[in-house]
Scaffold this motif. Structure first.
Motif, PDB file in Angstrom:
ATOM      1  N   CYS A  32      41.885  48.484  38.935  1.00 55.18           N
ATOM      2  CA  CYS A  32      41.576  47.236  37.914  1.00 55.18           C
ATOM      3  C   CYS A  32      42.733  46.163  38.271  1.00 55.18           C
ATOM      4  O   CYS A  32      43.328  46.036  39.356  1.00 55.18           O
ATOM      5  N   THR A  33      42.299  45.052  37.478  1.00 56.33           N
ATOM      6  CA  THR A  33      42.822  43.787  37.910  1.00 56.33           C
ATOM      7  C   THR A  33      43.738  43.329  36.497  1.00 56.33           C
ATOM      8  O   THR A  33      43.121  43.777  35.655  1.00 56.33           O
ATOM      9  N   LEU A  34      44.956  42.805  36.635  1.00 57.28           N
ATOM     10  CA  LEU A  34      45.317  42.351  35.471  1.00 57.28           C
ATOM     11  C   LEU A  34      44.785  41.031  34.952  1.00 57.28           C
ATOM     12  O   LEU A  34      44.522  40.216  35.474  1.00 57.28           O
ATOM     13  N   CYS A  46      38.016  47.399  35.785  1.00 61.77           N
ATOM     14  CA  CYS A  46      38.136  48.713  36.274  1.00 61.77           C
ATOM     15  C   CYS A  46      37.249  49.466  36.882  1.00 61.77           C
ATOM     16  O   CYS A  46      36.118  49.606  36.235  1.00 61.77           O
ATOM     17  N   ASP A  47      37.215  50.199  37.845  1.00 55.47           N
ATOM     18  CA  ASP A  47      36.368  50.707  38.701  1.00 55.47           C
ATOM     19  C   ASP A  47      37.280  52.211  38.902  1.00 55.47           C
ATOM     20  O   ASP A  47      37.977  52.105  39.686  1.00 55.47           O
ATOM     21  N   VAL A  48      36.652  53.202  37.910  1.00 52.24           N
ATOM     22  CA  VAL A  48      37.358  54.517  38.177  1.00 52.24           C
ATOM     23  C   VAL A  48      36.865  55.489  38.945  1.00 52.24           C
ATOM     24  O   VAL A  48      36.956  56.550  38.832  1.00 52.24           O
ATOM     25  N   SER A  49      35.768  54.843  39.925  1.00 54.50           N
ATOM     26  CA  SER A  49      35.438  55.978  40.839  1.00 54.50           C
ATOM     27  C   SER A  49      36.199  56.629  41.745  1.00 54.50           C
ATOM     28  O   SER A  49      36.055  57.733  42.300  1.00 54.50           O
ATOM     29  N   LEU A  63      42.001  56.008  32.641  1.00 56.06           N
ATOM     30  CA  LEU A  63      41.156  54.665  32.570  1.00 56.06           C
ATOM     31  C   LEU A  63      39.862  54.872  32.293  1.00 56.06           C
ATOM     32  O   LEU A  63      39.267  56.158  32.749  1.00 56.06           O
ATOM     33  N   VAL A  64      39.348  54.006  31.786  1.00 52.53           N
ATOM     34  CA  VAL A  64      37.745  53.980  31.849  1.00 52.53           C
ATOM     35  C   VAL A  64      37.137  52.725  32.291  1.00 52.53           C
ATOM     36  O   VAL A  64      37.956  51.776  32.661  1.00 52.53           O
TER      37      VAL A  64
END
Length: 175
Positions: A37-39, A76-79, A134-135
């Motif tokens: 993720c990025t803030l 967010c990329d939760v891979s 996270l999603v």
């Protein structure tokens, strides 16, 4: 001799053996990590207004209710990494362990700032929060800040009003 002292001695001894024109090999290493993720812009420098609090309220209640604030995570990329925790650091108050000390430039005395989860669980400094799943896309870490009077200041009626400022740094830990 300490490790630091030995390292300094080693550098001094080694530098005496190198003449001009000789090559010196230096190896550097690290790790490039992909954070999922990025803030969100603006959340890297968050300001939380805790309100106007009278000493009488703190003498009676010991602390204020929590003031909500959110750390927003985007893209967010939760891979890979699928959860996040947050850890806060800063100057710890000497009378209220785990709480942020009020900046020394403030005139206020007898209080500190605490952090807690949105559910009201105290989050001491240097302690990792519970893990949050996270999603993909946007996520939010919901937290609260509160003002607490020290037991000694309450007993002695020694709270001195004034500005309340403290600074904390946070680290997001992905797993």
């Amino acid at each position: 001799m300490s490790a630091k002292g030995m390292m300094l001695l080693f550098i001094v001894v080694m530098s005496q053996g190198i003449s001009t024109g000789q090559a010196v090999k230096i190896t550097m290493h690290g790790k490039l990590v992909a954070e999922p993720c990025t803030l969100a812009p603006g959340d890297e420098k968050k300001e939380v207004f805790l309100g106007h609090i009278g000493p009488a309220f703190l003498y009676e209640n010991g602390r204020t209710a929590g003031t909500d604030f959110t750390l927003r995570l985007e893209n967010c990329d939760v891979s890979g990494l699928k959860a996040v925790t947050v850890t806060f650091s800063g100057t710890e108050d000497c009378e209220l362990p785990g709480h942020l000390a009020i900046n020394t430039t403030c005139t206020t005395r007898g209080v500190a700032i605490g952090l807690e989860t949105a559910q009201g669980k105290f989050l001491p400094l240097l302690t990792e929060s519970d893990s949050q799943i996270l999603v993909n896309g946007s996520n939010a870490i919901n937290l609260r800040a509160f003002v607490r009077a020290s037991p000694k200041a309450i007993i002695n009626h020694a709270i001195i009003p004034g500005a309340i400022n403290a600074t904390a740094t946070f680290v997001l830990n992905y797993s």
